[in-house]
Design an enzyme around this catalytic site. Sequence first.
Site, mmCIF file in Angstrom:
data_model
loop_
_atom_site.group_PDB
_atom_site.id
_atom_site.type_symbol
_atom_site.label_atom_id
_atom_site.label_comp_id
_atom_site.label_asym_id
_atom_site.label_seq_id
_atom_site.Cartn_x
_atom_site.Cartn_y
_atom_site.Cartn_z
ATOM 1 N N ASP A 173 24.138 73.076 -123.803
ATOM 2 C CA ASP A 173 24.792 73.620 -124.994
ATOM 3 C C ASP A 173 26.264 73.633 -124.613
ATOM 4 O O ASP A 173 26.694 74.482 -123.828
ATOM 5 C CB ASP A 173 24.298 75.033 -125.314
ATOM 6 C CG ASP A 173 24.915 75.539 -126.605
ATOM 7 O OD1 ASP A 173 26.152 75.424 -126.762
ATOM 8 O OD2 ASP A 173 24.182 76.036 -127.468
ATOM 9 N N HIS A 174 27.016 72.690 -125.135
ATOM 10 C CA HIS A 174 28.361 72.515 -124.563
ATOM 11 C C HIS A 174 29.272 73.723 -124.815
ATOM 12 O O HIS A 174 30.274 73.886 -124.149
ATOM 13 C CB HIS A 174 28.996 71.197 -125.018
ATOM 14 C CG HIS A 174 29.569 71.242 -126.399
ATOM 15 N ND1 HIS A 174 28.803 71.134 -127.516
ATOM 16 C CD2 HIS A 174 30.840 71.389 -126.838
ATOM 17 C CE1 HIS A 174 29.579 71.217 -128.595
ATOM 18 N NE2 HIS A 174 30.827 71.367 -128.211
ATOM 19 N N HIS A 179 24.872 76.896 -130.625
ATOM 20 C CA HIS A 179 26.195 77.416 -130.236
ATOM 21 C C HIS A 179 26.465 78.841 -130.727
ATOM 22 O O HIS A 179 26.950 79.687 -129.978
ATOM 23 C CB HIS A 179 27.302 76.512 -130.774
ATOM 24 C CG HIS A 179 27.095 75.057 -130.494
ATOM 25 N ND1 HIS A 179 26.583 74.597 -129.300
ATOM 26 C CD2 HIS A 179 27.336 73.949 -131.247
ATOM 27 C CE1 HIS A 179 26.517 73.269 -129.344
ATOM 28 N NE2 HIS A 179 26.963 72.856 -130.507
HETATM 29 C C1 BG6 Z 1 28.167 69.735 -131.913
HETATM 30 C C2 BG6 Z 1 27.731 69.504 -133.315
HETATM 31 O O1 BG6 Z 1 27.123 70.305 -131.179
HETATM 32 O O2 BG6 Z 1 29.285 70.607 -131.899
HETATM 33 C C3 BG6 Z 1 28.871 68.921 -134.129
HETATM 34 O O3 BG6 Z 1 26.626 68.610 -133.344
HETATM 35 C C4 BG6 Z 1 30.098 69.765 -134.002
HETATM 36 O O4 BG6 Z 1 28.500 68.780 -135.483
HETATM 37 C C5 BG6 Z 1 30.418 70.089 -132.557
HETATM 38 O O5 BG6 Z 1 31.179 69.050 -134.565
HETATM 39 C C6 BG6 Z 1 31.529 71.119 -132.461
HETATM 40 O O6 BG6 Z 1 31.926 71.243 -131.127
HETATM 41 P P1 BG6 Z 1 33.385 71.711 -130.737
HETATM 42 O O7 BG6 Z 1 33.367 71.811 -129.254
HETATM 43 O O8 BG6 Z 1 34.333 70.678 -131.256
HETATM 44 O O9 BG6 Z 1 33.596 73.041 -131.422
#
Ligand code: BG6
Length: 489
Positions: free
Chosen positions: A180-181, A243
């Site tokens: 989960d980045h 997230h």
């Molecule tokens: C991803 C989603 O997990 O997270 C995307 O699949 C989204 O739809 C992205 O744009 C958002 O990540 P960040 O790090 O740019 O807030």
Amino acid sequence: GQAPAHTLFLFGATGDLAQRKLLPALHSLFVDKRLPERFVVIGVARADLTDETFRSLVREAALRFGRNADAGEDWPAFLRHFHYVQADARRPEDFARLRARAESLETEHGLPGHRLFYLALAPDFFAPTARALGESGLTACRGWRRLVIEKPFGHDQQSAIALNDALRKVFEEDEIYRIDHYLGKEMVQNIEVLRFANSVFEPLWNNRAIANVQITSSETVGVENRAGYYEAAGALRDMVQNHMLQMVMMVAMEPPSRLKMEAIRDEKVKVLRSLRRYSPEEAVHHVVRGQYTAGRIQGQDVSGYREEPGVAAGSNTETFVAARLYIDNFRWAGVPFYLRTGKRMAAKATEIVIQFRDMPKDLYFNTGGRLGPNLLVIRVNPQEGVYIQLNAKHPGTDERIVPIAMEFSQAPDRSPESYERLLWDAMQGDSTFFTRWDEVSLAWKFVDPIAAAFTRPDTPLHPYPAGSWGPTASDRLLAEDGFRWWPVQ
Ligand code: BG6
């Protein structure tokens, strides 16, 4: 420190995620001297590439998307780690070749046989690739073996269980690293430190002092070229299940017995266990869904969701969700947690606002009931920092009370990219900032009835113009409780 000597198998090596995130992250780790001398990356994909063409692709990706790449660097020293094997998970002979290549590279480079398998693939390929890894004997290595797997982890609880069962036939739970980045983001990791390293917060971190918590993750981009995935996912599955709930857990968890991975993950899971689950009937009172229509963002006209390529003309997929959550435990009973996330909103920002309870209004100060609350704001993205909103006297007046901000901003570019941090953790065997199976499963259990409510034709889908902060129904959700969204800074 340096990661241990190992072999990294990068499945989906020619794909978007590898190009944008993983290859640049490897380069940053190399520049920071955190990659070991003895280290082999085997890029795997279906395209027919030689080691040489793969290496030039790696270099291009690092130059284009890297945090600190420049053309003058010692590229040969970096690129020599990279190799390429063309393989398709449906063809056992391909994986037999991959195994033979891995073994000969490991011998050639004197590697201990530790293997990290990274599946940067479309979700349909997760289970078949894991199976092929097992059947080909690639996982029967001399050292440790670990599987890093991208999102989405299933489409609902049932499919997540099926996927997990398939992975568990080949890997143990503690060998599986679910990405989960958001957990790799500097300021998300910092929530723990703010909470547990500062004596000013912990005594106030509960329902006696906190009125509500607001978590926003807004984007200006639309669905881009991902309609194929997004139409079936929507904002609920794309952002909330993973997230947004991860941020809720980080804010709400009890102090762990030790700041160690299983202790932390145990406490996070308890938050999900206390999270009030809504039936589809209840969900409509606490969850608002929206879909963007044509509008203007940063001076540009953009089309509505239903006009986007690949989107059905009558699509009911939500591109925005706002929700009110309750965590029914001693610490949080009665405190609403509001979430909102959407595409094509007014700004790209991720922020957590902790709103403290009001002082008795107008007891001392005649502000006409407008004395603002104290806020603690954790800025996750694009700015990284913290600020606290206090009330103070406007200089030179006796009466005027104004909000002032005490602010800390992390210098831009200081923080490593999420993927850098997460790759590094996986190489080290630290799964603190990866999601454990019980987290995933419980998150789906919360989300599934809401998703079910979204399939009902009588559940409202609120349009909002691109470039706005979402439908007004999202504001009403807070107004029902006497609150409002604090503007994202
Ligand atoms: C991803 C989603 O997990 O997270 C995307 O699949 C989204 O739809 C992205 O744009 C958002 O990540 P960040 O790090 O740019 O807030």
